[in-house]
Design a protein around this motif. Sequence first.
Motif, PDB file in Angstrom:
ATOM      1  N   TYR A   8      10.070   8.031   4.504  1.00  0.00           N
ATOM      2  CA  TYR A   8       9.609   6.578   4.054  1.00  0.00           C
ATOM      3  C   TYR A   8      10.222   6.006   3.013  1.00  0.00           C
ATOM      4  N   GLY A   9      10.009   4.816   2.871  1.00  0.00           N
ATOM      5  CA  GLY A   9      10.289   3.930   1.688  1.00  0.00           C
ATOM      6  C   GLY A   9       9.505   4.475   0.469  1.00  0.00           C
ATOM      7  N   VAL A  10      10.225   4.679  -0.518  1.00  0.00           N
ATOM      8  CA  VAL A  10       9.383   5.329  -1.588  1.00  0.00           C
ATOM      9  C   VAL A  10       9.626   4.308  -2.992  1.00  0.00           C
ATOM     10  N   VAL A  11       8.695   4.293  -3.769  1.00  0.00           N
ATOM     11  CA  VAL A  11       8.571   3.308  -4.949  1.00  0.00           C
ATOM     12  C   VAL A  11       8.516   4.179  -6.062  1.00  0.00           C
ATOM     13  N   GLY A  12       8.944   3.766  -7.324  1.00  0.00           N
ATOM     14  CA  GLY A  12       8.899   4.311  -8.537  1.00  0.00           C
ATOM     15  C   GLY A  12       8.366   3.221  -9.550  1.00  0.00           C
ATOM     16  N   GLY A  13       7.510   3.455 -10.482  1.00  0.00           N
ATOM     17  CA  GLY A  13       7.022   2.331 -11.371  1.00  0.00           C
ATOM     18  C   GLY A  13       6.158   3.097 -12.604  1.00  0.00           C
ATOM     19  N   GLN A  14       5.384   2.201 -13.028  1.00  0.00           N
ATOM     20  CA  GLN A  14       4.389   2.623 -14.086  1.00  0.00           C
ATOM     21  C   GLN A  14       3.011   2.135 -13.855  1.00  0.00           C
ATOM     22  N   TYR A  22       5.211  15.191  -6.053  1.00  0.00           N
ATOM     23  CA  TYR A  22       4.848  14.078  -5.332  1.00  0.00           C
ATOM     24  C   TYR A  22       5.261  12.678  -5.899  1.00  0.00           C
ATOM     25  N   TYR A  23       5.386  11.824  -4.482  1.00  0.00           N
ATOM     26  CA  TYR A  23       6.109  10.620  -4.841  1.00  0.00           C
ATOM     27  C   TYR A  23       5.128   9.416  -4.114  1.00  0.00           C
ATOM     28  N   LEU A  24       5.386   8.275  -4.220  1.00  0.00           N
ATOM     29  CA  LEU A  24       4.430   7.192  -3.725  1.00  0.00           C
ATOM     30  C   LEU A  24       5.185   6.592  -2.577  1.00  0.00           C
ATOM     31  N   CYS A  25       4.891   6.740  -1.327  1.00  0.00           N
ATOM     32  CA  CYS A  25       5.429   6.440   0.006  1.00  0.00           C
ATOM     33  C   CYS A  25       4.721   5.331   0.347  1.00  0.00           C
ATOM     34  N   PHE A  26       5.681   4.667   0.940  1.00  0.00           N
ATOM     35  CA  PHE A  26       4.861   3.294   1.885  1.00  0.00           C
ATOM     36  C   PHE A  26       3.927   3.659   2.997  1.00  0.00           C
ATOM     37  N   PHE A  27       2.762   3.040   2.796  1.00  0.00           N
ATOM     38  CA  PHE A  27       1.730   3.198   3.862  1.00  0.00           C
ATOM     39  C   PHE A  27       1.820   2.511   5.059  1.00  0.00           C
ATOM     40  N   GLY A  28       2.932   1.669   5.208  1.00  0.00           N
ATOM     41  CA  GLY A  28       3.149   0.789   6.442  1.00  0.00           C
ATOM     42  C   GLY A  28       2.411  -0.455   6.334  1.00  0.00           C
ATOM     43  N   MET A  29       1.952  -1.017   5.474  1.00  0.00           N
ATOM     44  CA  MET A  29       1.175  -2.211   5.074  1.00  0.00           C
ATOM     45  C   MET A  29       1.586  -2.972   3.882  1.00  0.00           C
ATOM     46  N   HIS A  30       1.909  -4.409   3.750  1.00  0.00           N
ATOM     47  CA  HIS A  30       2.120  -5.014   2.886  1.00  0.00           C
ATOM     48  C   HIS A  30       1.814  -6.284   2.598  1.00  0.00           C
ATOM     49  N   VAL A  31       1.581  -6.789   1.554  1.00  0.00           N
ATOM     50  CA  VAL A  31       1.244  -8.391   1.398  1.00  0.00           C
ATOM     51  C   VAL A  31       2.821  -9.001   0.723  1.00  0.00           C
ATOM     52  N   LEU A  32       3.524  -9.628   1.301  1.00  0.00           N
ATOM     53  CA  LEU A  32       4.804 -10.032   0.979  1.00  0.00           C
ATOM     54  C   LEU A  32       4.922 -11.676   0.578  1.00  0.00           C
ATOM     55  N   THR A  33       5.671 -12.275  -0.200  1.00  0.00           N
ATOM     56  CA  THR A  33       5.978 -13.562  -0.425  1.00  0.00           C
ATOM     57  C   THR A  33       7.015 -14.042   0.199  1.00  0.00           C
ATOM     58  N   SER A  86       1.042  -1.176   0.021  1.00  0.00           N
ATOM     59  CA  SER A  86      -0.050  -0.050   0.101  1.00  0.00           C
ATOM     60  C   SER A  86       0.904   1.193  -0.027  1.00  0.00           C
ATOM     61  N   VAL A  87       0.446   2.301  -0.649  1.00  0.00           N
ATOM     62  CA  VAL A  87       1.314   3.504  -0.937  1.00  0.00           C
ATOM     63  C   VAL A  87       0.332   4.482  -0.825  1.00  0.00           C
ATOM     64  N   GLN A  88       0.991   5.700  -0.509  1.00  0.00           N
ATOM     65  CA  GLN A  88       0.198   7.125  -0.626  1.00  0.00           C
ATOM     66  C   GLN A  88       0.922   8.004  -1.219  1.00  0.00           C
ATOM     67  N   PRO A  89       0.480   9.072  -2.040  1.00  0.00           N
ATOM     68  CA  PRO A  89       1.553  10.171  -2.499  1.00  0.00           C
ATOM     69  C   PRO A  89       1.702  10.962  -1.338  1.00  0.00           C
ATOM     70  N   ALA A  90       2.995  11.523  -1.480  1.00  0.00           N
ATOM     71  CA  ALA A  90       3.523  12.483  -0.329  1.00  0.00           C
ATOM     72  C   ALA A  90       4.308  13.382  -1.108  1.00  0.00           C
TER      73      ALA A  90
END
Length: 288
Positions: A145-151, A187-198, A133-137
């Motif tokens: 935060y951890g921040v993700v980049g992508g498409q 603005y960038y996509l920052c972690f929300f503090g919730m993940h589903v991990l494999t 889960s991410v939120q723009p910040a």
Amino acid sequence: MNVRKAVITAAGVHQRALPLQMLIDRDGIEKPILRILLEEVFAAPIEEACLIVAPGDRASYARAAGDLVQRVQFIEQPTPGGYAQAVFCARPFTGNDPFLHLVGDHVYLGSSHGRPACRLVDLAERESCAVSSVQPARENHIGHYGVVGGQPVAGRPELYRVEVVKEKPTPTEAEEHLIVPGLRAGYYLCFFGMHVLTAGVMDLLEHGLRAGNSRVTLSGVLNQLAHREQYLALEESNRRYDVGVRYGLLTAQMAVALTGRDREQVLANLLELLATRAMEEPVGSNPQ
């Protein structure tokens, strides 16, 4: 992919007491933050949860869990080895199964869009992959935060294919590596503090930690994961509150109260407090 396990980390030196703090929930019931987190988890629906705690904290956490404790396992993080190590401590519990992961110092609030954990687990099961889960910040907040980049995924609003992850990047790093098409400038996509991990995340954590790499971070591992398997980010419109920051517990309590059954009473009390404060201020004063 079925997600039936959850891992909550709560062993950090400055984090261990936070999930034991009390809040008044939306129904006016006083309960520990841990209990609120477990209710979020088990609504996902998750069948069993694992709490990563510091040595000596098991009993206090068991009491805070109340009658939900029968669905909770406890694993101690023997030494304060960091967040990545705390997550890896859950390996005996998660095995080769995917799992929902939450941090123990946040309070998550759902809305008409549904509970954040439910939305995340549902998407991960449908796409059969890891999802964060991410939120723009704004740019001035990304250093926390951890921040993700992508498409963006075509035809799937609020969904992104993750290409890179960086932990607490500088604005220069973000501008170079983390711009996401469609987001507002700055603005960038920052972690929300919730993940589903494999299980792939646990494999990567094990490889780094067993090699003696003291600089292993969960963000770094997720960056590796993005190059090994499908990894998505879900933009979350719900809110989360970090109770570990200054006035964080107060802010979280107000946020919960203003979405609960006693909202009108809380607002009335706030207005009375503000009016009283305004009358007490000397005319022309300039409080710092």
